[in-house]
Enzyme design. Sequence first.
Site, mmCIF file in Angstrom:
data_model
loop_
_atom_site.group_PDB
_atom_site.id
_atom_site.type_symbol
_atom_site.label_atom_id
_atom_site.label_comp_id
_atom_site.label_asym_id
_atom_site.label_seq_id
_atom_site.Cartn_x
_atom_site.Cartn_y
_atom_site.Cartn_z
ATOM 1 N N THR A 38 0.850 -1.112 0.028
ATOM 2 C CA THR A 38 -0.115 0.039 -0.081
ATOM 3 C C THR A 38 0.851 1.350 -0.021
ATOM 4 O O THR A 38 0.653 2.160 -0.840
ATOM 5 C CB THR A 38 -1.098 -0.004 1.203
ATOM 6 N N HIS A 458 20.032 29.986 14.725
ATOM 7 C CA HIS A 458 19.181 31.340 14.535
ATOM 8 C C HIS A 458 19.219 31.806 13.079
ATOM 9 O O HIS A 458 20.429 31.959 12.749
ATOM 10 C CB HIS A 458 19.478 32.292 15.610
#
Lengths: 478, 478
Positions: A38, A458
Site C-alpha cells: 500500500t 538562529h
Amino acid sequence: MSDYDLVIVGAGSGNMIADHRFDDWRIAIVDAGPFGGTCLNRGCIPSKMYAHTGEVAATAADGPRLGVRTSYDGADWPAIRDRIMGRIDENAAGGRDGQAKRDNIDVVVGEARFTGPRTLTVDLEAGGERTLTADRVVLATGSRPVVPPIDGLEELGGADHGCVHTSDSIMRLDALPQRMAVVGGGYVGSEFADVFHSLGVEVLQVESAERLLSTQDREVADLFTASAAERWDVRLGTQLTRVEAAGDGAGGDGLRLHLDDGSTETVGVLLLATGRRPNSDRLDLDGTGIDVDDAGRIVVDAHQRATADGVWALGDASSPFPLKHVANHEARVVQHNLLHPDAPVETDHRFVPQAVFASPQVAAAGLTEEQAREEVADLVVGRAEYGATAHGWALEEDDRHGEATGHVVKLLADRATGLLVGAHLIGPQASVLIQPLLQAMALGTPVAGLARAQYWIHPALTEVLEGALLDLDEQLAG
Amino acid sequence: MSDYDLVIVGAGSGNMIADHRFDDWRIAIVDAGPFGGTCLNRGCIPSKMYAHTGEVAATAADGPRLGVRTSYDGADWPAIRDRIMGRIDENAAGGRDGQAKRDNIDVVVGEARFTGPRTLTVDLEAGGERTLTADRVVLATGSRPVVPPIDGLEELGGADHGCVHTSDSIMRLDALPQRMAVVGGGYVGSEFADVFHSLGVEVLQVESAERLLSTQDREVADLFTASAAERWDVRLGTQLTRVEAAGDGAGGDGLRLHLDDGSTETVGVLLLATGRRPNSDRLDLDGTGIDVDDAGRIVVDAHQRATADGVWALGDASSPFPLKHVANHEARVVQHNLLHPDAPVETDHRFVPQAVFASPQVAAAGLTEEQAREEVADLVVGRAEYGATAHGWALEEDDRHGEATGHVVKLLADRATGLLVGAHLIGPQASVLIQPLLQAMALGTPVAGLARAQYWIHPALTEVLEGALLDLDEQLAG
C-alpha cells in the site's frame, strides 16, 4: 520436507525481510498486487508526491500576499499523475524483478489462503493455483480501505463505479473533477481534501464527528479543522446517507449525494476515506489456530509471533499502528527473530509518531493532552507558537499581516519522571521538527535543560522547539 | 560610587541580559542604533524574511516542471521591503521602549568610548555628550561589514554612494535594479545573490576563491557553487579591481565594474559582502587594559571576562563565532556570571552550528571532512542523498525527471569515541534537519544504533538523516 524454509505473504514491508542474510533459505514471496504494498503503490509515497505538488500550487496562489506576483492557473493533471504514478509503477516493477532474479527466492503472483498448517494455496494471477508448504510463514498482508454501507452505493457498483473512489484509486483519476466530496475526516481524507483543493477542485468534506483528525490532541484537531474550513466546505457532525447517479444515470453527470444535514450535493467524484481494515479475512484463517481480534488484526506477541507455530505477522495485518514506519520496524523484528530464534527481540511500540502531510502539517507522538490529564498525576505543559519565532515572521505566522496562524508546538511532560510523555506539533515542517523530541523520548533524555544543552540555529524554524522546551523548563522549575 | 551597577554597550544580544533578576541593579544600556543589533535590524532576521519571499517566487517559477501552471511575474519591491522592514523597525522601537520604561534602566542613545576605567563617554544622538561610570561593563558592540579597498570606490563615496551597498543598506533599496553585482562568496553574499536572483534581478557574483562558501566542507561548497552557477553568473577566482560611475557619472546610470578576468560590467547595484569586523576600534580601548586580538576581537576568557577588571564582552565584539545563537549563548553566560560571581559558568563553543539560508540550504556543525581527515585517526563517513528517500522523490531530488540534485547528509564520526565529530547537510530544510544531530553531539550520544533507537516518520524528509546514520552504522560495524 516443506517446499520452503519461509513463505512471506505480502510484498510491502514483508519484502524487506529476505535480505542477503537469507541467501541460503528457500523462500517464496506471495503477493497478488504490485511489489511495495500500500505504502508505495496506493499510500504514503505517492500521496506525499501529490501533497508537495499541491503545496507548490498553493504557495504560488498565495504569493501576492508577500509582494511577489505569483499565480496558479490550474493543473495539467495527466502530467502530474503520470509523473508520479509512472515513478511508482517503475519502482514496484523493479522491486519484484530484483527479488525474482535471486536464486533462492520464488516470486508467486496471486492471492494466498491457508489450506493446512503452514500450507498456503495461491490463486495464481496467471490462472490455476499452486500450493506451497513452509517451515515458517510470515503474514504481511496489509489492509484495505473500508467501503462504508451507504444507501444506494451498492446499486451503483460501490467503489467500482467510475465516480466512486477510495485511496486505492483516487490517485489514478482520468481527470480532475470540478467538484468532489470526501467522506471522512481522518488523515487520509484530510490529506486528499487538501491536495485537490490546492489544485483547484471544489471540495466538500463530510465528517460525522465534531472535528477533523479527531484522534489527535484536541487543540491540534480544532486548529486543523478551523484551517480546513476556511479553505473548503467542511461539514462536521454530518453523514452521507444516500448516493445516486446524477443526470441520466449513465455516470457522466457524476453523483448526487444526500447528507443528513438536509442538503443535496452533486459531485464528479466521491472519495470514501472512512478507515481501513486488515486483509486477514482473505486468508481463510479458520481452523489454522491463528487468532484474529475483533478489529480483524492477527494476534501477535511482542516477538511478532502469531498464535500458531511457525507463523509471524507484521504491519497492518496485525499492528495497532497502521503506519509504514511501524510496519518496517516490525519487519526488522521478525527478520531478527527468524535469524536468531534463540535470542528474539521485542517490538517497541512506545512513542510511535505519526504525521499528517496537509497544510498545516501535523505531527505527534505519545499521549494527547486529554489522555495525559487522565494518566499523569503531575502533568507539565510547555508550548511555543511559530509566530513568536523569527523564522515564523518570515513565514508570516504571526498577526502583523492578518490573523496569527496559531501554529504551535505543545509538549507534555511528567514532573515525576522528568520525561516527555507527548509531543504535538501543527504548522510548517512539523514532520521534520518533531525528530529531536522523538530522539529524546526514545532515549529517555530528561527534558529539563534540554533546550539549553544544545545550540539552535538562529533564525531557523527549530527555534519554535527551543521555545517550547524553554517554556517546559520554566514550568518544571515553577 | 559609580553611576551604575552595570553599563551594557550594545543593545543586540547585550539587551537580553537585564531581565527581571536585575531589577535592583542600576543599569544603563547604550546604543547609537536601533535596539536589536545587527541580527534584528540588518542581519539574520530580515534577510530570512527576504529569503522566504525569494523562495516563494522561485517555487512559483519552477512549478510547471511538476505539472502545475504556476508562474512568477515580478516583485512589488516596495511592498516587500515595507512589509519586512516595517515589522523590523516596529520591533526595534518596541524593544527600546520596553527597556526605557523600566525604573532601574536608563537607555542612552549614542556612541560610547572609554575615557577611564569602567568610564564611558557617550556622544549623544541628541547632541552633546554624557559620561557614565559603572561597577561593571559589558561590551556587546557587535561588528560591521568591511568595505574593501577597491580602486575608485573611495572617490565615489564608498558605501555612501547610492549604488554601493553592504548588508547594512541592501535590504532598504529604493527599487530593484535590473542588474547587480555581489562581491563575496560567503554566506552573506550568497544568500543575497539567491534572493535577488529569485526576484528576477540579473546577478553577477564575484569571488576570489575557487568556490563559494569556501569555509564549508569541500563537497558541500562545490555542490552549492555548481548550483549557484547554474542560476546566476558566478565568477570564481576573480576580483573586482576598479569601479567607476557609468554614464554621465551622476549615479543614475549605475556603476561600471572592472574585473581581473578582463571583463567590464555595468550594474545598477554593487553589494559588498567581503566580511565583517568587530566594532572594538570605536571604543577607544587604548590604555584601558582591555586587550584586542589581531582580528580586532576583544580578548575574553571562558567566563567571557575581558582582560580589565569588571569588564565582560560577548557576541561579534569578541567571539570567534559571529553568529546570533552564539552571541545569545554568550550573553546568558555573562548574565549568569554577573548574578553569580562566585559560581561562574563557561561558554560552550563545541559543535557550534551554522546555516546558509539559500537554495539549496546548507547547515553544518563540527569539523569539515578535510579537517577531520587531519585530526581524527580513524574517521568514519556516513552519507545519504535526499534523492534516495521517498520524500526526496516528492521534491524531485532524484534523477527521474532531470539530473539528481546530489543534496546530501554527510556525517563524520570518530571510531575511537563512537561520537559524531561533524555533520554537513545541503538540501531542503537543512537548517531544521540538523537538529537531532546537534542534540546527539551536545549530549554525547553515541551514534552507533542511534538510527534504530528511534522512529523516523515515513515518508518525512527526516528519513535522509536515518539513511545517513544507518550508513554510519554499517561503516562502524564493517
